[in-house]
Motif scaffolding. Structure first.
Motif, PDB file in Angstrom:
ATOM      1  N   ARG A 156       0.687  -1.137   0.076  1.00  0.00           N
ATOM      2  CA  ARG A 156      -0.101   0.067   0.001  1.00  0.00           C
ATOM      3  C   ARG A 156       0.970   1.264   0.142  1.00  0.00           C
ATOM      4  N   ASP A 157       1.809   1.307   0.795  1.00  0.00           N
ATOM      5  CA  ASP A 157       2.638   2.362   0.987  1.00  0.00           C
ATOM      6  C   ASP A 157       3.526   2.728  -0.318  1.00  0.00           C
ATOM      7  N   GLY A 158       3.903   1.624  -0.911  1.00  0.00           N
ATOM      8  CA  GLY A 158       4.630   1.944  -2.223  1.00  0.00           C
ATOM      9  C   GLY A 158       3.604   2.473  -3.264  1.00  0.00           C
ATOM     10  N   LEU A 159       2.520   1.749  -3.349  1.00  0.00           N
ATOM     11  CA  LEU A 159       1.634   2.489  -4.523  1.00  0.00           C
ATOM     12  C   LEU A 159       1.290   3.934  -4.133  1.00  0.00           C
ATOM     13  N   LEU A 160       0.949   4.138  -2.748  1.00  0.00           N
ATOM     14  CA  LEU A 160       0.696   5.585  -2.567  1.00  0.00           C
ATOM     15  C   LEU A 160       1.956   6.503  -3.151  1.00  0.00           C
ATOM     16  N   ALA A 161       3.045   6.191  -2.455  1.00  0.00           N
ATOM     17  CA  ALA A 161       4.132   6.865  -2.902  1.00  0.00           C
ATOM     18  C   ALA A 161       4.277   6.998  -4.538  1.00  0.00           C
ATOM     19  N   ALA A 162       4.157   5.858  -5.109  1.00  0.00           N
ATOM     20  CA  ALA A 162       4.107   6.022  -6.555  1.00  0.00           C
ATOM     21  C   ALA A 162       3.149   7.026  -7.115  1.00  0.00           C
ATOM     22  N   LEU A 163       1.766   6.924  -6.537  1.00  0.00           N
ATOM     23  CA  LEU A 163       0.818   7.914  -6.925  1.00  0.00           C
ATOM     24  C   LEU A 163       1.260   9.144  -6.699  1.00  0.00           C
ATOM     25  N   LYS A 164       1.865   9.396  -5.775  1.00  0.00           N
ATOM     26  CA  LYS A 164       2.176  10.896  -5.390  1.00  0.00           C
ATOM     27  C   LYS A 164       3.257  11.419  -6.590  1.00  0.00           C
ATOM     28  N   ARG A 165       4.103  10.553  -6.993  1.00  0.00           N
ATOM     29  CA  ARG A 165       5.307  10.912  -7.845  1.00  0.00           C
ATOM     30  C   ARG A 165       4.578  10.962  -9.206  1.00  0.00           C
ATOM     31  N   HIS A 166       3.660  10.324  -9.774  1.00  0.00           N
ATOM     32  CA  HIS A 166       3.349   9.931 -10.948  1.00  0.00           C
ATOM     33  C   HIS A 166       2.105  10.681 -11.459  1.00  0.00           C
ATOM     34  N   MET A 167       1.017  11.050 -10.587  1.00  0.00           N
ATOM     35  CA  MET A 167      -0.165  11.340 -10.776  1.00  0.00           C
ATOM     36  C   MET A 167      -0.247  12.847 -11.013  1.00  0.00           C
ATOM     37  N   PRO A 168      -1.099  13.144 -12.427  1.00  0.00           N
ATOM     38  CA  PRO A 168      -1.077  14.775 -12.563  1.00  0.00           C
ATOM     39  C   PRO A 168      -1.917  15.208 -11.542  1.00  0.00           C
ATOM     40  N   PRO A 169      -1.893  16.454 -11.497  1.00  0.00           N
ATOM     41  CA  PRO A 169      -2.885  17.551 -10.864  1.00  0.00           C
ATOM     42  C   PRO A 169      -4.286  17.083 -11.274  1.00  0.00           C
ATOM     43  N   GLY A 170      -5.311  17.169 -10.129  1.00  0.00           N
ATOM     44  CA  GLY A 170      -6.581  16.774 -10.454  1.00  0.00           C
ATOM     45  C   GLY A 170      -7.026  15.163 -10.210  1.00  0.00           C
ATOM     46  N   VAL A 171      -5.887  14.414 -10.002  1.00  0.00           N
ATOM     47  CA  VAL A 171      -6.181  12.861  -9.770  1.00  0.00           C
ATOM     48  C   VAL A 171      -6.131  12.837  -8.227  1.00  0.00           C
ATOM     49  N   THR A 172      -6.906  12.435  -7.444  1.00  0.00           N
ATOM     50  CA  THR A 172      -6.679  12.224  -5.983  1.00  0.00           C
ATOM     51  C   THR A 172      -7.153  10.744  -5.906  1.00  0.00           C
ATOM     52  N   TRP A 173      -6.705  10.286  -4.449  1.00  0.00           N
ATOM     53  CA  TRP A 173      -6.875   8.857  -3.995  1.00  0.00           C
ATOM     54  C   TRP A 173      -7.168   8.893  -2.747  1.00  0.00           C
ATOM     55  N   THR A 174      -7.655   7.690  -2.160  1.00  0.00           N
ATOM     56  CA  THR A 174      -7.701   7.366  -0.799  1.00  0.00           C
ATOM     57  C   THR A 174      -6.538   6.756  -0.059  1.00  0.00           C
ATOM     58  N   THR A 175      -6.400   7.055   1.180  1.00  0.00           N
ATOM     59  CA  THR A 175      -5.367   6.326   1.915  1.00  0.00           C
ATOM     60  C   THR A 175      -5.988   5.217   2.712  1.00  0.00           C
ATOM     61  N   PRO A 176      -6.062   4.018   2.182  1.00  0.00           N
ATOM     62  CA  PRO A 176      -6.804   3.090   3.180  1.00  0.00           C
ATOM     63  C   PRO A 176      -6.010   2.676   4.405  1.00  0.00           C
ATOM     64  N   GLN A 177      -6.968   2.366   5.464  1.00  0.00           N
ATOM     65  CA  GLN A 177      -6.461   2.128   6.846  1.00  0.00           C
ATOM     66  C   GLN A 177      -6.247   0.342   6.823  1.00  0.00           C
ATOM     67  N   GLY A 178      -6.853  -0.381   5.934  1.00  0.00           N
ATOM     68  CA  GLY A 178      -6.590  -1.543   5.616  1.00  0.00           C
ATOM     69  C   GLY A 178      -7.220  -2.183   4.491  1.00  0.00           C
ATOM     70  N   GLY A 179      -7.538  -3.439   4.288  1.00  0.00           N
ATOM     71  CA  GLY A 179      -8.038  -3.979   3.095  1.00  0.00           C
ATOM     72  C   GLY A 179      -6.719  -4.243   2.041  1.00  0.00           C
ATOM     73  N   MET A 180      -7.255  -4.149   0.749  1.00  0.00           N
ATOM     74  CA  MET A 180      -6.310  -4.321  -0.435  1.00  0.00           C
ATOM     75  C   MET A 180      -6.521  -3.508  -1.766  1.00  0.00           C
ATOM     76  N   PHE A 181      -7.349  -2.688  -1.517  1.00  0.00           N
ATOM     77  CA  PHE A 181      -7.874  -1.633  -2.423  1.00  0.00           C
ATOM     78  C   PHE A 181      -7.535  -0.161  -1.997  1.00  0.00           C
ATOM     79  N   LEU A 182      -7.408   0.731  -2.889  1.00  0.00           N
ATOM     80  CA  LEU A 182      -7.756   2.142  -2.793  1.00  0.00           C
ATOM     81  C   LEU A 182      -8.464   2.701  -3.785  1.00  0.00           C
ATOM     82  N   TRP A 183      -9.117   3.810  -3.985  1.00  0.00           N
ATOM     83  CA  TRP A 183      -9.995   4.612  -4.878  1.00  0.00           C
ATOM     84  C   TRP A 183      -9.384   5.693  -5.444  1.00  0.00           C
ATOM     85  N   LEU A 184      -9.168   5.802  -6.737  1.00  0.00           N
ATOM     86  CA  LEU A 184      -8.772   7.197  -7.394  1.00  0.00           C
ATOM     87  C   LEU A 184      -9.796   7.629  -8.199  1.00  0.00           C
ATOM     88  N   SER A 185      -9.783   9.080  -8.092  1.00  0.00           N
ATOM     89  CA  SER A 185     -10.722   9.948  -8.589  1.00  0.00           C
ATOM     90  C   SER A 185      -9.953  10.608  -9.842  1.00  0.00           C
TER      91      SER A 185
END
Length: 100
Positions: free
Chosen positions: A6-35
């Motif tokens: 999860r932390d690796g994916l969150l870090a990659a999102l922060k580095r590579h997503m353009p402005p206007g793309v947002t995401w959740t930071t899950p506290q558990g589970g196996m998925f996150l949401w992108l908008s």
């Protein structure tokens, strides 16, 4: 294991997503949401992501009974280690930037 992925994916999102793309930071589970920005339809983006970037996700519209949220997606972090997430989000981020 899932926290590391999860932390690796969150870090990659922060580095590579353009402005206007947002995401959740899950506290558990196996998925996150992108908008995505409103002009980007998740289902249409999926077709391009698979064909052009070799990245897959689940369009978010399939998870809503009424307000379909077509500009969303669900990403799984359960299978891919951080280095694969980095590569995938770099590809997906570049594709999203090309659609804006």
């Amino acid at each position: 294991v899932y926290r590391e992925r999860r932390d690796g994916l969150l870090a990659a999102l922060k580095r590579h997503m353009p402005p206007g793309v947002t995401w959740t930071t899950p506290q558990g589970g196996m998925f996150l949401w992108l908008s995505f920005p409103p002009a980007i339809d998740g289902a249409a983006l999926l077709a391009k992501a698979v064909a052009e970037a070799k990245v897959a996700f689940v369009p978010g519209g399939a998870f809503f009974a009424t307000d379909s949220h077509p500009n969303s997606a669900r990403l799984s972090y359960s299978l891919q280690p951080p280095d694969k997430a980095e590569e995938g989000m770099a590809r997906l981020g570049a594709l999203i930037k090309s659609q804006l």
